[in-house]
Design an enzyme around this catalytic site. Structure first.
Site, PDB file in Angstrom:
ATOM      1  N   ARG A 294       0.840  -1.193   0.000  1.00  0.00           N
ATOM      2  CA  ARG A 294       0.000   0.000   0.000  1.00  0.00           C
ATOM      3  C   ARG A 294       0.877   1.245   0.000  1.00  0.00           C
ATOM      4  NH1 ARG A 294      -2.406  -0.287   6.224  1.00  0.00           N
ATOM      5  NH2 ARG A 294      -0.534   0.528   7.272  1.00  0.00           N
TER       6      ARG A 294
ATOM      7  N   ASP B 102       8.878  -9.990   6.818  1.00  0.00           N
ATOM      8  CA  ASP B 102       9.206  -9.153   7.967  1.00  0.00           C
ATOM      9  C   ASP B 102      10.632  -8.682   7.744  1.00  0.00           C
ATOM     10  OD1 ASP B 102      10.021  -8.047  10.351  1.00  0.00           O
ATOM     11  OD2 ASP B 102       9.517  -9.779  11.598  1.00  0.00           O
TER      12      ASP B 102
ATOM     13  N   TYR C  13      11.778   8.034  14.738  1.00  0.00           N
ATOM     14  CA  TYR C  13      11.654   8.076  13.279  1.00  0.00           C
ATOM     15  C   TYR C  13      12.802   8.866  12.655  1.00  0.00           C
ATOM     16  CZ  TYR C  13       9.426   8.803   8.707  1.00  0.00           C
ATOM     17  OH  TYR C  13       9.140   8.836   7.366  1.00  0.00           O
TER      18      TYR C  13
ATOM     19  N   THR D 288      -0.601   9.252   2.128  1.00  0.00           N
ATOM     20  CA  THR D 288      -0.784   7.825   2.365  1.00  0.00           C
ATOM     21  C   THR D 288      -1.409   7.661   3.744  1.00  0.00           C
ATOM     22  OG1 THR D 288       1.346   7.468   3.460  1.00  0.00           O
ATOM     23  CG2 THR D 288       1.327   7.365   1.049  1.00  0.00           C
TER      24      THR D 288
END
Length: 259
Positions: free
Chosen positions: A16, A60, A152, A187
């Site tokens: 996605r 993964d 992040y 997104t």
């Protein structure tokens, strides 16, 4: 069209968002594409939509054995791997003091360690064939600080360093390694409640282009780096952020009229 004719690519996080947009663009440009993700249902649906040119594998990215299995399976299905897009990523909004060690390690595990393992998994085959392109998805937050994004931003700054070292070690063996640095992209990660893009744009009025980016625009940058058009780019950073990193666009503040 045809910029990736005859090439085989793996796109992680390909089920996605930016990953799916990249998969679709690569297939449209002639590539055989492995969609690698933990989102089985979405990944399988995308592969079914695209037909024989795409296939899905559960991956993964934090698991080294899983990487070895997927690479072997992709090579058996499509042939030697020409392109890897290290796109899989997770986002966490938490202040530094509220971020736990487990939080920090989970984000770095996917965003940084996952890309490291991906490079290690595909590089030997690329070196053996004397060619390959690895595209590491970083972020504009890998080039600046951002409050509440300690894990992040750390991971995305790390991707820059990983990219530079890999470019140095693999470039003379025919393997190019570059990074893409998206700004805000429409997104589920940035627009989790699926608001219309025109509504989301209102939060980006201080970006020079005054809008959020589209996943297809990030896919276009990855396509360029994956293709032979970028044959002399190695260790480069492509920033796709509407000018966010350039500075803040002020409109309506005293002394700063809009232009």
């Amino acid at each position: 069209m045809g910029r990736l004719d005859g090439k085989v690519a793996i796109v992680t996080g390909g089920a996605r968002g930016m990953g799916a947009a990249t998969v679709r663009r690569f297939v449209a440009e002639g590539a055989k594409v492995a969609i690698a993700d933990v989102l089985d249902e979405a990944g399988q649906a995308l592969a079914a939509e695209l037909g024989e040119a795409a296939a899905f594998w559960h991956l993964d990215v934090t698991s080294e054995p899983a990487w070895a299995e997927v690479v072997a399976a992709v090579e058996a299905r499509f042939g030697g791997i020409d392109v890897l897009v290290n796109n899989a990523g997770v986002l966490l909004f938490k202040s530094l003091l509220d971020t736990t060690k487990a939080d920090y390690e989970r984000v770095l595990g996917v965003n940084l360690v996952g890309e490291f393992l991906g490079i290690k998994a595909v590089a030997p085959g690329m070196i053996a064939r004397g060619k390959g392109s690895i595209v590491n998805i970083s972020s504009v937050d890998g080039m600046k600080g951002a409050n509440s994004l300690v894990a992040y931003a750390s991971s995305k700054w790390g991707v820059r360093g990983l990219t530079k070292v890999a470019a140095m070690e693999l470039g003379h063996k025919g393997v190019r390694v570059n990074s893409v640095h998206p700004g805000g992209v429409d997104t589920i990660m940035s627009n989790h409640d699926n608001r219309p893009r025109t509504e989301v744009d209102k939060a980006y009025t201080n970006v020079p282009m005054q809008r959020i980016g589209g996943p297809e625009e990030i896919a276009a940058a990855s396509l360029f780096l994956a293709s032979d058009d970028a044959s002399y780019l190695n260790g480069a950073e492509i920033v796709v952020d509407g000018g966010m990193i350039v500075g803040t666009y002020y409109d309506g503040f005293p002394g700063a009229p809009g232009v």
